[in-house]
Design a protein around this motif. Structure first.
Motif, mmCIF file in Angstrom:
data_model
loop_
_atom_site.group_PDB
_atom_site.id
_atom_site.type_symbol
_atom_site.label_atom_id
_atom_site.label_comp_id
_atom_site.label_asym_id
_atom_site.label_seq_id
_atom_site.Cartn_x
_atom_site.Cartn_y
_atom_site.Cartn_z
ATOM 1 N N MET A 21 0.839 -1.191 0.000
ATOM 2 C CA MET A 21 0.000 0.000 0.000
ATOM 3 C C MET A 21 0.879 1.248 0.000
ATOM 4 O O MET A 21 2.028 1.212 0.448
ATOM 5 N N GLU A 22 0.280 2.338 -0.526
ATOM 6 C CA GLU A 22 1.044 3.592 -0.531
ATOM 7 C C GLU A 22 0.656 4.426 0.692
ATOM 8 O O GLU A 22 -0.514 4.524 1.023
ATOM 9 N N ILE A 23 1.664 4.980 1.345
ATOM 10 C CA ILE A 23 1.373 5.871 2.475
ATOM 11 C C ILE A 23 2.080 7.208 2.278
ATOM 12 O O ILE A 23 3.067 7.320 1.538
ATOM 13 N N LYS A 24 1.524 8.204 2.977
ATOM 14 C CA LYS A 24 2.182 9.512 3.035
ATOM 15 C C LYS A 24 2.645 9.687 4.477
ATOM 16 O O LYS A 24 1.813 9.764 5.391
ATOM 17 N N LEU A 25 3.950 9.693 4.660
ATOM 18 C CA LEU A 25 4.520 9.788 6.009
ATOM 19 C C LEU A 25 5.051 11.197 6.240
ATOM 20 O O LEU A 25 5.865 11.698 5.454
ATOM 21 N N LYS A 26 4.587 11.818 7.312
ATOM 22 C CA LYS A 26 5.092 13.142 7.691
ATOM 23 C C LYS A 26 5.891 12.968 8.980
ATOM 24 O O LYS A 26 5.357 12.447 9.964
ATOM 25 N N VAL A 27 7.138 13.390 8.969
ATOM 26 C CA VAL A 27 7.976 13.201 10.159
ATOM 27 C C VAL A 27 8.517 14.543 10.642
ATOM 28 O O VAL A 27 9.039 15.338 9.838
ATOM 29 N N PHE A 28 8.412 14.758 11.938
ATOM 30 C CA PHE A 28 8.968 15.973 12.548
ATOM 31 C C PHE A 28 10.491 15.920 12.465
ATOM 32 O O PHE A 28 11.104 14.912 12.799
ATOM 33 N N ARG A 29 11.080 17.021 12.002
ATOM 34 C CA ARG A 29 12.541 17.069 11.903
ATOM 35 C C ARG A 29 13.069 18.302 12.625
ATOM 36 O O ARG A 29 12.503 19.386 12.531
ATOM 37 N N TYR A 30 14.140 18.125 13.327
ATOM 38 C CA TYR A 30 14.783 19.263 14.003
ATOM 39 C C TYR A 30 16.228 18.905 14.275
ATOM 40 O O TYR A 30 16.522 17.883 14.898
ATOM 41 N N VAL A 51 4.610 0.442 1.476
ATOM 42 C CA VAL A 51 4.870 -0.387 2.659
ATOM 43 C C VAL A 51 3.858 -1.521 2.707
ATOM 44 O O VAL A 51 2.852 -1.501 1.994
ATOM 45 N N ASN A 52 4.116 -2.501 3.571
ATOM 46 C CA ASN A 52 3.138 -3.563 3.804
ATOM 47 C C ASN A 52 2.195 -3.133 4.928
ATOM 48 O O ASN A 52 2.657 -2.518 5.905
ATOM 49 N N PRO A 53 0.927 -3.472 4.823
ATOM 50 C CA PRO A 53 -0.007 -3.111 5.898
ATOM 51 C C PRO A 53 0.438 -3.642 7.260
ATOM 52 O O PRO A 53 0.139 -3.066 8.292
ATOM 53 N N THR A 54 1.150 -4.765 7.247
ATOM 54 C CA THR A 54 1.578 -5.361 8.519
ATOM 55 C C THR A 54 2.912 -4.791 9.007
ATOM 56 O O THR A 54 3.417 -5.213 10.045
ATOM 57 N N ASP A 55 3.491 -3.858 8.257
ATOM 58 C CA ASP A 55 4.699 -3.187 8.764
ATOM 59 C C ASP A 55 4.342 -2.387 10.011
ATOM 60 O O ASP A 55 3.242 -1.850 10.128
ATOM 61 N N ARG A 56 5.299 -2.284 10.898
ATOM 62 C CA ARG A 56 5.105 -1.431 12.064
ATOM 63 C C ARG A 56 5.638 -0.034 11.735
ATOM 64 O O ARG A 56 6.456 0.126 10.815
ATOM 65 N N ALA A 58 6.623 2.870 18.630
ATOM 66 C CA ALA A 58 6.609 2.697 17.168
ATOM 67 C C ALA A 58 6.704 1.229 16.777
ATOM 68 O O ALA A 58 6.198 0.824 15.726
ATOM 69 N N CYS A 59 7.324 0.419 17.623
ATOM 70 C CA CYS A 59 7.495 -1.004 17.286
ATOM 71 C C CYS A 59 6.245 -1.818 17.574
ATOM 72 O O CYS A 59 6.198 -3.013 17.294
ATOM 73 N N LYS A 60 5.225 -1.188 18.160
ATOM 74 C CA LYS A 60 4.007 -1.946 18.467
ATOM 75 C C LYS A 60 2.802 -1.512 17.637
ATOM 76 O O LYS A 60 1.736 -2.078 17.760
ATOM 77 N N VAL A 61 2.989 -0.491 16.796
ATOM 78 C CA VAL A 61 1.845 0.021 16.021
ATOM 79 C C VAL A 61 1.975 -0.440 14.567
ATOM 80 O O VAL A 61 2.954 -0.096 13.884
ATOM 81 N N LEU A 62 0.996 -1.219 14.102
ATOM 82 C CA LEU A 62 0.992 -1.658 12.702
ATOM 83 C C LEU A 62 0.343 -0.585 11.838
ATOM 84 O O LEU A 62 -0.633 0.054 12.249
ATOM 85 N N LYS A 94 -1.553 -0.928 9.319
ATOM 86 C CA LYS A 94 -2.973 -1.213 9.012
ATOM 87 C C LYS A 94 -3.890 -0.824 10.161
ATOM 88 O O LYS A 94 -5.056 -0.522 9.955
ATOM 89 N N ASP A 95 -3.366 -0.809 11.384
ATOM 90 C CA ASP A 95 -4.220 -0.490 12.537
ATOM 91 C C ASP A 95 -4.451 1.007 12.702
ATOM 92 O O ASP A 95 -5.263 1.424 13.533
ATOM 93 N N LEU A 96 -3.760 1.820 11.923
ATOM 94 C CA LEU A 96 -3.959 3.267 12.029
ATOM 95 C C LEU A 96 -5.208 3.715 11.273
ATOM 96 O O LEU A 96 -5.712 4.823 11.473
ATOM 97 N N GLY A 97 -5.681 2.858 10.358
ATOM 98 C CA GLY A 97 -6.939 3.157 9.666
ATOM 99 C C GLY A 97 -6.837 4.307 8.673
ATOM 100 O O GLY A 97 -7.856 4.901 8.307
ATOM 101 N N THR A 98 -5.636 4.638 8.251
ATOM 102 C CA THR A 98 -5.443 5.732 7.291
ATOM 103 C C THR A 98 -4.098 5.511 6.606
ATOM 104 O O THR A 98 -3.230 4.840 7.161
ATOM 105 N N ASN A 99 -3.940 6.079 5.419
ATOM 106 C CA ASN A 99 -2.609 5.962 4.811
ATOM 107 C C ASN A 99 -1.804 7.262 4.969
ATOM 108 O O ASN A 99 -0.782 7.450 4.326
ATOM 109 N N GLU A 100 -2.292 8.137 5.836
ATOM 110 C CA GLU A 100 -1.509 9.334 6.175
ATOM 111 C C GLU A 100 -1.010 9.185 7.610
ATOM 112 O O GLU A 100 -1.819 9.065 8.536
ATOM 113 N N ILE A 101 0.288 9.171 7.791
ATOM 114 C CA ILE A 101 0.869 8.919 9.117
ATOM 115 C C ILE A 101 1.776 10.090 9.493
ATOM 116 O O ILE A 101 2.680 10.452 8.738
ATOM 117 N N THR A 102 1.510 10.655 10.666
ATOM 118 C CA THR A 102 2.358 11.740 11.168
ATOM 119 C C THR A 102 3.082 11.253 12.414
ATOM 120 O O THR A 102 2.454 10.715 13.333
#
Ligand code: SF4
Ligand code: F3S
Ligand code: FES
Length: 236
Positions: A1-10, A27-32, A73-77, A79-87
Motif C-alpha cells: 500500500m502507498e502511504i504519506k509519512l510526515k515526520v517531525f525534523r529538528y 509499505v506492507n499493511p503489517t509493517d510497524r 513505534a514497534c508496536k503500532v501496525l 494497518k491499525d492506524l486506519g489511514t494511509n496518512e501517518i504523522t
C-alpha cells in the motif's frame, strides 16, 4: 500500500527551524511504524534520528506521537492506524534534542526521586533464604511491575506539560510498585515524597496516562491508590 509519512525534523545548530519532511512510500499493511522509519533511513535519509533497541515492545525506547497519540513505534501496525496518512512526532513536554529524540533526563530524575528500588535493612530470615510473600501480597503490586519506563504516560499528561516539576505518572507507578511490596520497608518515606503539590496532588485524574500506556497498566488507579494511602495513613 502507498502511504504519506510526515515526520517531525529538528537539528539544532544547523540553522533549520523545526519542520516536517514528507515521504510517499510503498509499505506492507503489517509493517510497524518502526519498520517505516527504518525504511526512510535505508532508502531516503539516513540522518533521521530516533531511539530504538529491542523492536519488540520491551525496552521502552521508541515512544513517540503517532497520529497524535503516544505509542511505541514497534508496536503500532500501519494497518491499525486506519489511514494511509501517518504523522510521527516526538513525545511532548520534554526538550527535543534532535528529530524524534527528546531529553529523557528530567523524566529519569523524577523516577529516581521516588527511590524505585527495594529497601529492607532488617536481617534476612534465620534460614538465610528468601523473604516470603503470599500470592495475594504479590498480586497487590503486579500491575505496576510491568512498567518499561517508556514515558508515554508522563508525556501525555497535561499536568506535566504545564509544569515539568510534576513528578509524573511513571514515577508514581514505580513508587507504587515498592510501596505495595509487603517485603519493602520504605513505603512511608516514599509516600512522604509524593505528598507534595508536585507529587500525586498535581494529578487531576485526566486518564491520558492510562490510555497511553503500552503495557496496559492501570496508571490512574495506581495514582489513586497512592493518594488514598497518603490520606488514610495506611496501605490497603
Ligand atoms: Fe510507559 Fe506505562 Fe510505564 Fe508509563 S506506566 S512509563 S506508559 S510502561
Ligand atoms: Fe495526568 Fe494521568 Fe493524572 S494524565 S492528570 S497523571 S490521571
Ligand atoms: Fe524497544 Fe520499541 S524498540 S520497545
Amino acid at each position: 500500500m502507498e502511504i504519506k509519512l510526515k515526520v517531525f525534523r529538528y537539528l539544532p545548530n544547523n540553522g533549520n527551524k523545526p519542520h516536517y519532511d514528507t515521504y510517499i512510500m510503498q509499505v506492507n499493511p503489517t509493517d510497524r511504524v518502526l519498520d517505516v522509519l527504518e525504511q526512510v533511513r535505508a532508502d531516503s535519509d539516513p540522518s533521521l534520528a530516533y531511539r530504538r533497541s529491542c523492536a519488540h515492545g520491551v525496552c521502552g525506547s521508541d515512544a513517540m506521537r503517532i497520529n497524535g497519540r503516544n505509542a511505541l513505534a514497534c508496536k503500532v501496525l500501519v494497518k491499525d492506524l486506519g489511514t494511509n496518512e501517518i504523522t510521527v512526532e516526538p513525545i511532548l513536554g520534554l526538550k527535543v534534542l534532535r528529530d524524534l529524540i527528546v531529553d529523557m533526563d528530567p523524566f529519569f530524575e523524577h523516577f529516581k526521586s521516588v527511590m524505585p528500588y527495594f529497601i529492607n535493612n532488617e536481617p534476612l530470615p534465620s534460614d538465610g533464604k528468601e523473604r516470603l510473600q503470599s500470592p495475594e501480597q504479590r498480586e497487590r503490586f503486579d500491575d505496576t511491575t510491568k512498567c518499561i519506563l517508556c514515558a508515554a504516560c508522563t508525556t501525555s499528561c497535561p499536568s506535566f506539560w504545564a509544569n515539568e516539576e510534576y513528578v509524573g505518572p511513571a514515577a508514581i507507578v514505580n513508587a507504587h510498585r515498592f510501596v505495595y511490596d509487603s517485603r519493602d520497608r520504605a513505603a512511608a518515606e516514599r509516600l512522604q515524597i509524593l505528598n507534595d503539590q508536585m507529587g500525586v496532588w498535581r494529578c487531576r485524574t485526566v486518564f491520558n496516562c492510562t490510555e497511553a500506556c503500552p503495557r496496559d497498566i492501570q496508571v490512574t488507579q495506581a495514582i489513586a491508590d497512592v493518594k488514598k494511602a497518603i490520606n488514610s495513613g495506611k496501605l490497603e
